[in-house]
Design a protein around this motif. Structure first.
Motif, PDB file in Angstrom:
ATOM      1  N   LYS A   1       0.834  -1.210   0.000  1.00 28.97           N
ATOM      2  CA  LYS A   1       0.000   0.000   0.000  1.00 28.97           C
ATOM      3  C   LYS A   1       0.867   1.258   0.000  1.00 28.97           C
ATOM      4  O   LYS A   1       0.567   2.230  -0.675  1.00 28.97           O
ATOM      5  N   ALA A   2       1.959   1.223   0.779  1.00 27.26           N
ATOM      6  CA  ALA A   2       2.834   2.390   0.873  1.00 27.26           C
ATOM      7  C   ALA A   2       3.370   2.751  -0.517  1.00 27.26           C
ATOM      8  O   ALA A   2       3.426   3.922  -0.890  1.00 27.26           O
TER       9      ALA A   2
ATOM     10  N   VAL B   1       0.777   4.456  -2.543  1.00 26.15           N
ATOM     11  CA  VAL B   1       0.637   5.861  -2.152  1.00 26.15           C
ATOM     12  C   VAL B   1       1.739   6.696  -2.820  1.00 26.15           C
ATOM     13  O   VAL B   1       1.470   7.759  -3.398  1.00 26.15           O
TER      14      VAL B   1
ATOM     15  N   ALA C   1      10.885   6.972  -0.982  1.00 24.32           N
ATOM     16  CA  ALA C   1       9.983   7.722  -0.105  1.00 24.32           C
ATOM     17  C   ALA C   1      10.646   9.014   0.356  1.00 24.32           C
ATOM     18  O   ALA C   1      10.020  10.080   0.347  1.00 24.32           O
TER      19      ALA C   1
END
Lengths: 270, 349, 297
Positions: A95-96, A99, C31
């Motif tokens: 899921k990360a 995103v 990220a």
């Protein structure tokens, strides 16, 4: 060949679209071979003079080199960021990662000027201004949506069962990646790289707002020349763009299934 | 002639003949199944009949009138597609009324007709349902109702049931057959499933390599295959290489076998076809002739029947026996197989 | 082009175990990069729009609505109004050219399709600088087009074809056309040909198949295509700057002028935030519109 009215209408319509899209390019191309300094179309006399001047000019060559460096690095960064994200989505349904991909896709959709402002404010705050790497990192983030979507298309072509089959034959994750995933993904990685490279080399506004005063890329230099009036070498620079773009995508069509890459999954006969 | 007629219908894709001089008369109200392996040209013929494909040569006649060059939109033969091709942006009622709207049928009459058709395919009251909310079987019925809405002169179906599971498929086959008999509509169905063809068709047309291999009532095709291709494709067959001896006898290896009739001249090579259920197995020679000796090479007790293979003269002969008639032999036992003359069919090699 | 949608890969029957450290290893770098280069700048921009403007192109952190008050002026309303007018006009022209073009292209043979894709990708990636420059050459007084128009009396001799609204619009359509064609390409190439054939067997002509089946099926796509053009037009900078006059300047030019010319970063940021809010509102509106249509259908 049947030539019913529908066919004629279809061909005619597409022909006009193609003409519209080709017209400015044809104009620039032919003007670049014109011998006179004055901009005139149709050209009066054929000459390679401006090509010689372009390639002999230190400033143009420096811009070209800068642009190529930025584009190569930006393409590398964005592909290297997109690859683990798309792999995590495909392999682990993480899921990360979804995103992160969503943010990348959204960035591609915000108006260019807004992205440019955001990034120029960011570099301003860091105090790290007017540097080449600013343009590289900025291009890589704004264009991230492209490798994300192309690599996802690529991963979807790999059947998960193939990877599972590799596991049953004793492969570990890294072996499966090396022996199953990487060969299948190579053309897609290459295409993502080419696509980002071409878009980066053509990008003006972000490069200008992030580091435009000191890092003069080819589009910035062309635009600066435009403001000062017409210069035949500009046409040569423009032709270089065209040649690079069209040959990059022709190359892409050779290494990958272009219709599939652009989103067609229904089989297409030759 | 009243009905549909195909005359020398040919479709070439480059050098490849997808349909090769296909000629056939289909009387009005008949249910015809085009049966064949994939790539045999059956769908191409169906699409030419629908007007979706232009024949390279040949003609299509409807009730004696040449419609070869009429567009699909002019023919308006109702067609059910393999993918069903329902319109996802329209609901059930709007899908069915599509052809009626194009013809400018008024809203009241359309509504009536949609209700009628939904009744016919046993989905009453589903007018406003979205296509995405239907089950597989319901979609099938809607596609059938939609194709019938325009009261087509010919009703075409292209492998319509291939996506359904076995039970539902059988149910739909029975229903379609009943519907067709009620409406007496000329119907052509394309399938690769011989069970489907056998249960529904008045006439089966077996196609192979772009040609019609044989056509006729289902039972006659099964019992009297016209050639090797049909014998091989329809049901299981033993195909034994034989030599013709005279008008009534062939030899399989050294064994002479009496047959109903032969084709070709003495000494010529031919194929003897016999269905497994016609093969009789015995422990000892019966003395009545037409027997081949061999050893049992396979036995599969399927409960309802026993399937066996006997190796004779280097070839396995496949047979089926009912449990009551089964000789109780086991693998490697010596056995005799009798090939009754009336069940033997001699075909060109 | 298909934009990156984080749709999940086809779920496999057996989910492999998700070793957390493996995911962490994969995703930490990306990220961090996305956080620093996308999230932080976005917050920074919002903060900037609320900051206090100092003299000399500087600013100090604060929380004031000074800049947002400037958005309530008729000037800003006029700029946004013009940007929207340009965007919608461009969208209508683009979509009505791109949709049939994409439809025809998806029905070609592979080789022709690949050639078209290369051509479209090639022209799509050409720099806006370059296109604007080419249009300048094309529309210049010494160009053929002006000469031809002057010869038939449509243009005063020596008259210019730019800067004006049609020049801006034409160039924008040029820039966007390949994008929009490629945007429609996946959906149209996925369209089952049997659906159209079904319409034909029910008596629909080619035109009515297109208008009654293909167009309604693609309603959502068309709406999204319009949105795409609107977003792009709001970001267009060089085209209106070079081929237009100040009344034809879009919000992008004003943002750039505020930031780079007047040195008023907070104002530029406020403009940008307003544009993004406007975009999001449009996006939501489009979604609602297509959902309601779907519900009605």
């Amino acid at each position: 060949m049947n030539l019913d009215p529908g066919m004629i209408l279809r061909r005619g319509f597409l022909g006009l679209v193609a003409l519209f899209l080709a017209a400015p390019l044809i104009v620039v191309l032919s003007v670049s071979f014109n011998a006179t300094r004055r901009m005139s179309f149709p050209p009066t006399e054929f000459s390679l003079r401006w090509y010689g001047e372009f390639f002999g000019d230190y400033a143009w060559m420096a811009s070209l080199e800068r642009s190529l460096t930025i584009a190569g690095l930006a393409a590398l960064v964005s592909v290297m960021v997109a690859l683990p994200i798309t792999y995590a989505i495909w392999r682990y349904q993480a899921k990360a990662a979804a995103v992160l991909a969503g943010i990348g896709g959204a960035l591609f959709l915000i108006p260019g000027v807004v992205a440019a402002l955001m990034l120029s404010a960011f570099w301003g705050v860091t105090g790290h201004v007017g540097r080449l790497e600013n343009v590289v990192l900025s291009h890589a983030i704004v264009l991230l949506g492209i490798p994300l979507s192309l690599l996802m298309v690529g991963f979807r072509t790999i059947d998960q069962a193939q990877v599972e089959a590799a596991y049953t034959m004793g492969a570990r994750d890294s072996d499966a990646f090396r022996m199953v995933v990487r060969p299948a993904m190579t053309p897609y990685i290459l295409c993502a790289f080419i696509f980002v490279f071409v878009l980066s080399i053509n990008e003006y506004l972000i490069a200008y707002m992030v580091a435009g005063f000191t890092v003069q890329t080819l589009p910035i230099k062309i635009f600066a020349s435009m403001r000062q009036g017409y210069e035949p070498t500009m046409c040569v620079a423009a032709v270089i763009f065209m040649v690079m773009g069209f040959s990059a995508f022709t190359l892409m069509s050779k290494v990958a299934d272009l219709p599939r890459l652009m989103g067609r999954t229904r089989p297409l006969e030759d | 002639m009243f009905g549909l007629e195909l005359r020398d219908l040919t479709k070439a894709y480059g050098d490849h003949l997808a349909a090769d001089h296909v000629s056939l008369s289909i009387p009005h109200g008949e249910f015809v199944c085009f049966l064949g392996p994939s790539g045999c040209g059956k769908t191409t013929v169906l699409r030419m009949i629908a007007g979706l494909e232009t024949p390279t040569s040949g003609a299509i006649l409807l009730n004696g009138k040449d419609i070869t060059h009429q567009a699909a939109s002019g023919r308006q033969f109702g067609m059910v597609f393999q993918s069903l091709a329902l319109f996802p942006h329209l609901n059930v009622g709007e899908n069915i009324a599509f052809a009626l709207r194009l013809r400018g049928v008024d809203a009241g009459r359309r509504k009536e007709r949609v209700a009628e058709l939904l009744e016919l395919v046993r989905l009453p009251g589903l007018q406003t349902r979205a296509i995405s909310q239907l089950s597989g079987g319901q979609r099938q019925r809607v596609a059938i109702a939609r194709a019938l809405a325009q009261e087509p002169p010919v009703f075409l179906l292209d492998e319509p049931f291939s996506a359904l599971d076995a039970k539902l498929r059988e149910e739909m086959q029975n229903e379609l057959r009943a519907l067709q008999q009620r409406l007496k509509i000329t119907t052509i169905l394309v399938t690769h499933d011989q069970r489907e063809a056998m249960t529904m068709a008045d006439t089966i047309v077996v196609m192979g390599e772009g040609k019609i291999q044989q056509h006729g009532p289902p039972v006659s095709i099964y019992k009297r295959p016209a050639n090797r291709f049909v014998a091989d494709f329809i049901g299981a067959s033993n195909l034994l290489p034989v030599q013709i001896l005279d008008g009534q006898t062939v030899t399989y290896g050294a064994t002479p076998l009496r047959v109903g009739a032969t084709c070709g001249v003495g000494g010529a090579a031919a194929t003897l076809a016999i269905r497994p259920e016609d093969v009789v197995i015995t422990r000892t020679a019966g003395g009545g002739g037409n027997e081949v000796a061999g050893t049992l090479s396979q036995v599969r007790d399927m409960g309802a029947y026993v399937e066996f293979r006997v190796a004779c003269e280097g070839l396995d002969i496949l047979g089926v026996a009912s449990p009551r008639d089964w000789i109780g032999a086991s693998l490697g036992d010596h056995a005799h197989v009798r090939l009754p003359a009336e069940s033997c069919q001699v075909l060109a090699r | 082009m298909s934009t990156a949608e984080p749709s999940l890969a086809a779920a496999s029957v057996d989910q492999p175990a998700k070793p957390r450290w493996m995911l962490a290893g994969l995703l930490t770098g990306p990220a961090l990069y996305i956080l620093i280069m996308a999230i932080v700048p976005a917050f920074l921009m919002v903060q900037l729009s609320l900051a206090h403007r100092e003299v000399g192109g500087l600013w100090s952190p604060g929380f004031e609505l000074t800049q947002y008050r400037q958005l309530a002026t008729p000037l800003f309303a006029r700029i946004m109004g013009f940007s929207l007018l340009l965007a919608l006009t461009g969208a209508v022209i683009c979509v009505s050219l791109a949709f049939p073009a994409a439809y025809f292209i998806t029905r070609m043979r592979r080789r022709a399709q690949v050639a078209w894709l290369v051509f479209l990708l090639g022209s799509l990636s050409l720099s806006e600088v370059l296109i604007v420059f080419a249009f300048q050459v094309l529309l210049s007084t010494s160009g053929t087009l002006a000469g031809a128009l002057a010869a038939v009396g449509l243009l005063a001799p020596g008259g210019a074809l730019y800067p004006n609204f049609p020049a801006v619009l034409t160039c924008l359509v040029y820039l966007l056309l390949p994008y929009v064609i490629l945007f429609f390409y996946p959906a149209l190439s996925q369209l089952d040909p049997e659906v159209e054939q079904a319409a034909t067997t029910m008596g629909a002509s080619r035109l009515s198949t297109f208008t009654r089946v293909v167009l309604p099926m693609m309603r959502g796509q068309i709406l999204t295509g319009v949105l795409l053009v609107v977003i792009f037009t709001f970001g267009a900078y060089l085209t209106p700057l070079v081929l237009g006059r100040p009344p034809q300047w879009t919000i992008a030019i004003h943002i750039n002028n505020a930031a780079m010319g007047a040195g008023n970063l907070p104002l530029a940021a406020a403009y940008a935030v307003a544009v993004v809010v406007f975009m999001v509102a449009l996006l939501v509106l489009t979604r609602l519109l297509s959902r309601r249509r779907e519900a009605a259908a």
